[in-house]
Design a protein around this motif. Structure first.
Motif, PDB file in Angstrom:
ATOM      1  N   HIS A  14       0.818  -1.216   0.000  1.00 36.72           N
ATOM      2  CA  HIS A  14       0.000   0.000   0.000  1.00 36.72           C
ATOM      3  C   HIS A  14       0.856   1.273   0.000  1.00 36.72           C
ATOM      4  O   HIS A  14       0.319   2.374   0.133  1.00 36.72           O
ATOM      5  N   GLU A  15       2.164   1.106  -0.127  1.00 39.12           N
ATOM      6  CA  GLU A  15       3.014   2.292  -0.322  1.00 39.12           C
ATOM      7  C   GLU A  15       2.788   2.837  -1.728  1.00 39.12           C
ATOM      8  O   GLU A  15       2.351   2.112  -2.635  1.00 39.12           O
ATOM      9  N   ARG A  16       3.065   4.130  -1.913  1.00 40.94           N
ATOM     10  CA  ARG A  16       2.869   4.780  -3.211  1.00 40.94           C
ATOM     11  C   ARG A  16       4.194   5.301  -3.754  1.00 40.94           C
ATOM     12  O   ARG A  16       5.071   5.696  -3.001  1.00 40.94           O
ATOM     13  N   TRP A  17       4.303   5.310  -5.064  1.00 39.75           N
ATOM     14  CA  TRP A  17       5.514   5.800  -5.721  1.00 39.75           C
ATOM     15  C   TRP A  17       5.833   7.234  -5.304  1.00 39.75           C
ATOM     16  O   TRP A  17       6.999   7.612  -5.160  1.00 39.75           O
ATOM     17  N   ASP A  18       4.780   8.045  -5.074  1.00 35.79           N
ATOM     18  CA  ASP A  18       4.991   9.456  -4.725  1.00 35.79           C
ATOM     19  C   ASP A  18       5.170   9.681  -3.221  1.00 35.79           C
ATOM     20  O   ASP A  18       5.275  10.828  -2.757  1.00 35.79           O
ATOM     21  N   GLY A  19       5.196   8.614  -2.433  1.00 40.99           N
ATOM     22  CA  GLY A  19       5.458   8.738  -0.999  1.00 40.99           C
ATOM     23  C   GLY A  19       4.245   9.009  -0.143  1.00 40.99           C
ATOM     24  O   GLY A  19       4.373   9.216   1.070  1.00 40.99           O
ATOM     25  N   ILE A  58     -10.051   1.385 -16.464  1.00 35.39           N
ATOM     26  CA  ILE A  58      -8.868   0.984 -15.699  1.00 35.39           C
ATOM     27  C   ILE A  58      -7.597   1.502 -16.370  1.00 35.39           C
ATOM     28  O   ILE A  58      -6.687   2.012 -15.703  1.00 35.39           O
ATOM     29  N   ILE A  59      -7.526   1.387 -17.694  1.00 34.96           N
ATOM     30  CA  ILE A  59      -6.357   1.884 -18.433  1.00 34.96           C
ATOM     31  C   ILE A  59      -6.179   3.379 -18.197  1.00 34.96           C
ATOM     32  O   ILE A  59      -5.065   3.865 -17.953  1.00 34.96           O
ATOM     33  N   THR A  60      -7.288   4.110 -18.254  1.00 30.32           N
ATOM     34  CA  THR A  60      -7.235   5.556 -18.018  1.00 30.32           C
ATOM     35  C   THR A  60      -6.727   5.858 -16.607  1.00 30.32           C
ATOM     36  O   THR A  60      -5.885   6.740 -16.406  1.00 30.32           O
ATOM     37  N   HIS A  61      -7.232   5.104 -15.641  1.00 32.46           N
ATOM     38  CA  HIS A  61      -6.819   5.313 -14.243  1.00 32.46           C
ATOM     39  C   HIS A  61      -5.336   5.011 -14.061  1.00 32.46           C
ATOM     40  O   HIS A  61      -4.601   5.803 -13.437  1.00 32.46           O
ATOM     41  N   PHE A  62      -4.878   3.882 -14.612  1.00 30.74           N
ATOM     42  CA  PHE A  62      -3.467   3.520 -14.463  1.00 30.74           C
ATOM     43  C   PHE A  62      -2.551   4.541 -15.161  1.00 30.74           C
ATOM     44  O   PHE A  62      -1.470   4.857 -14.656  1.00 30.74           O
ATOM     45  N   THR A  63      -2.976   5.006 -16.301  1.00 30.30           N
ATOM     46  CA  THR A  63      -2.186   6.007 -17.019  1.00 30.30           C
ATOM     47  C   THR A  63      -2.080   7.293 -16.193  1.00 30.30           C
ATOM     48  O   THR A  63      -1.002   7.913 -16.110  1.00 30.30           O
ATOM     49  N   LYS A  64      -3.179   7.668 -15.566  1.00 29.52           N
ATOM     50  CA  LYS A  64      -3.213   8.878 -14.728  1.00 29.52           C
ATOM     51  C   LYS A  64      -2.334   8.727 -13.485  1.00 29.52           C
ATOM     52  O   LYS A  64      -1.668   9.672 -13.054  1.00 29.52           O
ATOM     53  N   GLU A  65      -2.329   7.507 -12.912  1.00 25.77           N
ATOM     54  CA  GLU A  65      -1.610   7.277 -11.654  1.00 25.77           C
ATOM     55  C   GLU A  65      -0.160   6.828 -11.861  1.00 25.77           C
ATOM     56  O   GLU A  65       0.552   6.576 -10.887  1.00 25.77           O
ATOM     57  N   LYS A  66       0.271   6.700 -13.106  1.00 25.34           N
ATOM     58  CA  LYS A  66       1.656   6.325 -13.393  1.00 25.34           C
ATOM     59  C   LYS A  66       2.598   7.397 -12.852  1.00 25.34           C
ATOM     60  O   LYS A  66       2.466   8.575 -13.179  1.00 25.34           O
ATOM     61  N   LEU A 117       6.601  -0.227 -14.209  1.00 25.26           N
ATOM     62  CA  LEU A 117       5.701  -1.374 -14.076  1.00 25.26           C
ATOM     63  C   LEU A 117       4.365  -1.116 -14.768  1.00 25.26           C
ATOM     64  O   LEU A 117       3.786  -2.035 -15.365  1.00 25.26           O
ATOM     65  N   ILE A 118       3.887   0.104 -14.708  1.00 25.98           N
ATOM     66  CA  ILE A 118       2.627   0.424 -15.396  1.00 25.98           C
ATOM     67  C   ILE A 118       2.794   0.274 -16.904  1.00 25.98           C
ATOM     68  O   ILE A 118       1.925  -0.274 -17.597  1.00 25.98           O
ATOM     69  N   ASP A 119       3.909   0.761 -17.431  1.00 23.61           N
ATOM     70  CA  ASP A 119       4.158   0.602 -18.875  1.00 23.61           C
ATOM     71  C   ASP A 119       4.194  -0.869 -19.268  1.00 23.61           C
ATOM     72  O   ASP A 119       3.628  -1.273 -20.290  1.00 23.61           O
ATOM     73  N   LEU A 120       4.849  -1.683 -18.456  1.00 27.70           N
ATOM     74  CA  LEU A 120       4.929  -3.124 -18.732  1.00 27.70           C
ATOM     75  C   LEU A 120       3.551  -3.768 -18.627  1.00 27.70           C
ATOM     76  O   LEU A 120       3.178  -4.617 -19.448  1.00 27.70           O
ATOM     77  N   PHE A 121       2.795  -3.364 -17.618  1.00 28.52           N
ATOM     78  CA  PHE A 121       1.463  -3.923 -17.429  1.00 28.52           C
ATOM     79  C   PHE A 121       0.570  -3.618 -18.632  1.00 28.52           C
ATOM     80  O   PHE A 121      -0.096  -4.519 -19.168  1.00 28.52           O
ATOM     81  N   LEU A 122       0.560  -2.385 -19.059  1.00 26.65           N
ATOM     82  CA  LEU A 122      -0.307  -1.996 -20.176  1.00 26.65           C
ATOM     83  C   LEU A 122       0.170  -2.611 -21.488  1.00 26.65           C
ATOM     84  O   LEU A 122      -0.633  -2.989 -22.342  1.00 26.65           O
ATOM     85  N   LYS A 123       1.484  -2.753 -21.648  1.00 27.59           N
ATOM     86  CA  LYS A 123       2.027  -3.355 -22.871  1.00 27.59           C
ATOM     87  C   LYS A 123       1.609  -4.817 -22.998  1.00 27.59           C
ATOM     88  O   LYS A 123       1.376  -5.311 -24.109  1.00 27.59           O
ATOM     89  N   HIS A 124       1.501  -5.488 -21.864  1.00 32.08           N
ATOM     90  CA  HIS A 124       1.180  -6.921 -21.869  1.00 32.08           C
ATOM     91  C   HIS A 124      -0.209  -7.175 -21.290  1.00 32.08           C
ATOM     92  O   HIS A 124      -0.463  -8.241 -20.709  1.00 32.08           O
ATOM     93  N   LEU A 125      -1.106  -6.226 -21.469  1.00 30.96           N
ATOM     94  CA  LEU A 125      -2.440  -6.306 -20.878  1.00 30.96           C
ATOM     95  C   LEU A 125      -3.180  -7.582 -21.263  1.00 30.96           C
ATOM     96  O   LEU A 125      -3.904  -8.161 -20.444  1.00 30.96           O
ATOM     97  N   ASP A 126      -2.998  -8.033 -22.498  1.00 30.42           N
ATOM     98  CA  ASP A 126      -3.709  -9.243 -22.951  1.00 30.42           C
ATOM     99  C   ASP A 126      -3.398 -10.441 -22.060  1.00 30.42           C
ATOM    100  O   ASP A 126      -4.275 -11.268 -21.784  1.00 30.42           O
TER     101      ASP A 126
END
Length: 374
Positions: free
Chosen positions: A289-294, A337-345, A353-362
């Motif tokens: 539950h830690e966040r990249w932005d602290g 979900i894609i929109t949310h993840f892109t916003k929270e990247k 990790l978000i880039d990798l997740f979206l690249k391999h979403l299938d």
């Protein structure tokens, strides 16, 4: 090699050297894949064969499977099929000059690979309790006679009786590890069931975590450790009162603080284990539950100060929460979900990790479908 085509027969001292060299390696090997490679190579070299396949019996499926077949992928056959199946059922060695003249031979593997099987020797692999574990199948004798002999049967049977003990020890250890993994999954489900989650949430997060770990460049072994450890990410919820855990409305500040405590509770439950799986689970429980932005909890870590395991599970846990029906919400659409993840990247989540997740979403969607709650 005679005539530039055949190999010489082994002298007695050469044969003994091969047996002793392989036996020394085999008894020290604890990895099943590497052990099977060693045992297959031993059978091939001892008999001066072109190939050796070590078939093991799978009681759950009543099949023989070969994890290692030289230059081939894993193959599975019914336990009564082909020459290997015949020897497995009868426990009697078999020597054949030309496989295509024997009606028990299955040529489909040859057809699939473009290989030509000719001479074959198959012997049972039997442990000290006289239980058959599988069979050795050596293919195409490379000496001038091109046919396996009774001496080949005798020597390989003798060597395999020694190596069967090492194989059994590794298989038993794998069974124990599988039992431990099952217990961990069940413990993880306990935490989820109390918060009205399904067991499939645990399975999905585990498989998502392994896939993302591999895409992030981790080894298969470490990715599997994350897969097995991740079901414990919310184990600390066992200490949170039901009234708070399943409250349908908005939580008060005090209630939210109580919920946040599950991260440290889970860590404290797991941190003293000396097993690598539970050490990994402790890190994940505390940091997912830690966040990249602290701005996360419990310690307000940021960026790469958050352990990679925690960052991975953070992404996939949120993905499953958003993509699944919950008592308080319907599943989000994939586009949302894609929109949310892109916003929270770079905010909530590790941007790489978000880039990798979206690249391999299938791949993640395929796992979601496989372990769907419905």
């Amino acid at each position: 090699m005679s005539n530039g085509r055949f190999k010489e027969k082994l002298e007695s001292d050469e044969l003994l050297e091969i047996i002793f060299d392989y036996a020394a390696e085999i008894t020290l090997e604890h990895n099943l894949d590497r052990l099977l490679i060693l045992m297959a190579n031993m059978g091939r070299d001892m008999t001066v064969a072109e190939r050796c396949i070590l078939w093991l019996y799978d009681e759950r499926t009543d099949e023989l499977w070969a994890k290692v077949a030289h230059s081939m992928d894993e193959v599975r056959i019914p336990s009564k099929a082909g020459l290997a199946g015949y020897v497995f059922q009868t426990t009697k060695p078999l020597v054949i000059e030309d496989a295509y003249e024997d009606e028990r031979f299955r040529s489909d593997v040859d057809v699939k690979t473009g290989y030509r099987t000719k001479s074959v020797m198959v012997i049972p692999l039997i442990n000290k309790q006289n239980k058959i574990l599988g069979v050795y199948q050596v293919i195409n004798k490379l000496t001038e006679e091109e046919v396996f002999t009774e001496q080949d049967v005798k020597y390989l049977s003798l060597a395999s009786s020694y190596t069967a003990q090492a194989l059994e020890a590794v298989l038993m250890n794998i069974e124990m590890e599988e039992a431990q993994k099952e217990i961990i999954f069940k413990m993880g489900e306990i935490g989820e069931v109390r918060s009205k989650e399904t067991g499939n949430h645990v399975k999905r997060v585990a498989e998502y975590a392994k896939l993302l770990a591999i895409k992030a460049g981790l080894s298969e072994e470490e990715a599997d450790l994350i897969r097995v450890a991740s079901p414990m990410h919310d184990i600390g919820k066992v200490a949170i009162p039901d009234a708070i855990l399943n409250k349908p409305g908005r939580l008060s500040k005090e209630e939210y603080t109580a919920i946040q405590a599950h991260s440290n509770i889970g860590y404290d439950l797991l941190k003293n284990s000396n097993r690598s799986i539970l050490q990994g689970a402790a890190v994940i429980a505390k940091q997912h539950h830690e966040r990249w932005d602290g701005r996360g909890y419990p310690d307000g870590l940021s960026g790469e100060d958050i352990h990679l395991y925690g960052r991975i599970v953070s992404v996939v846990d949120v993905f499953d929460a958003l993509a699944s029906d919950r008592p308080y919400k319907k599943a989000w659409s994939i586009n949302r979900i894609i929109t949310h993840f892109t916003k929270e990247k770079g905010k909530q989540f590790d941007p790489v990790l978000i880039d990798l997740f979206l690249k391999h979403l299938d791949g993640f969607l395929a796992i979601k479908e496989q372990y769907d709650d419905h």
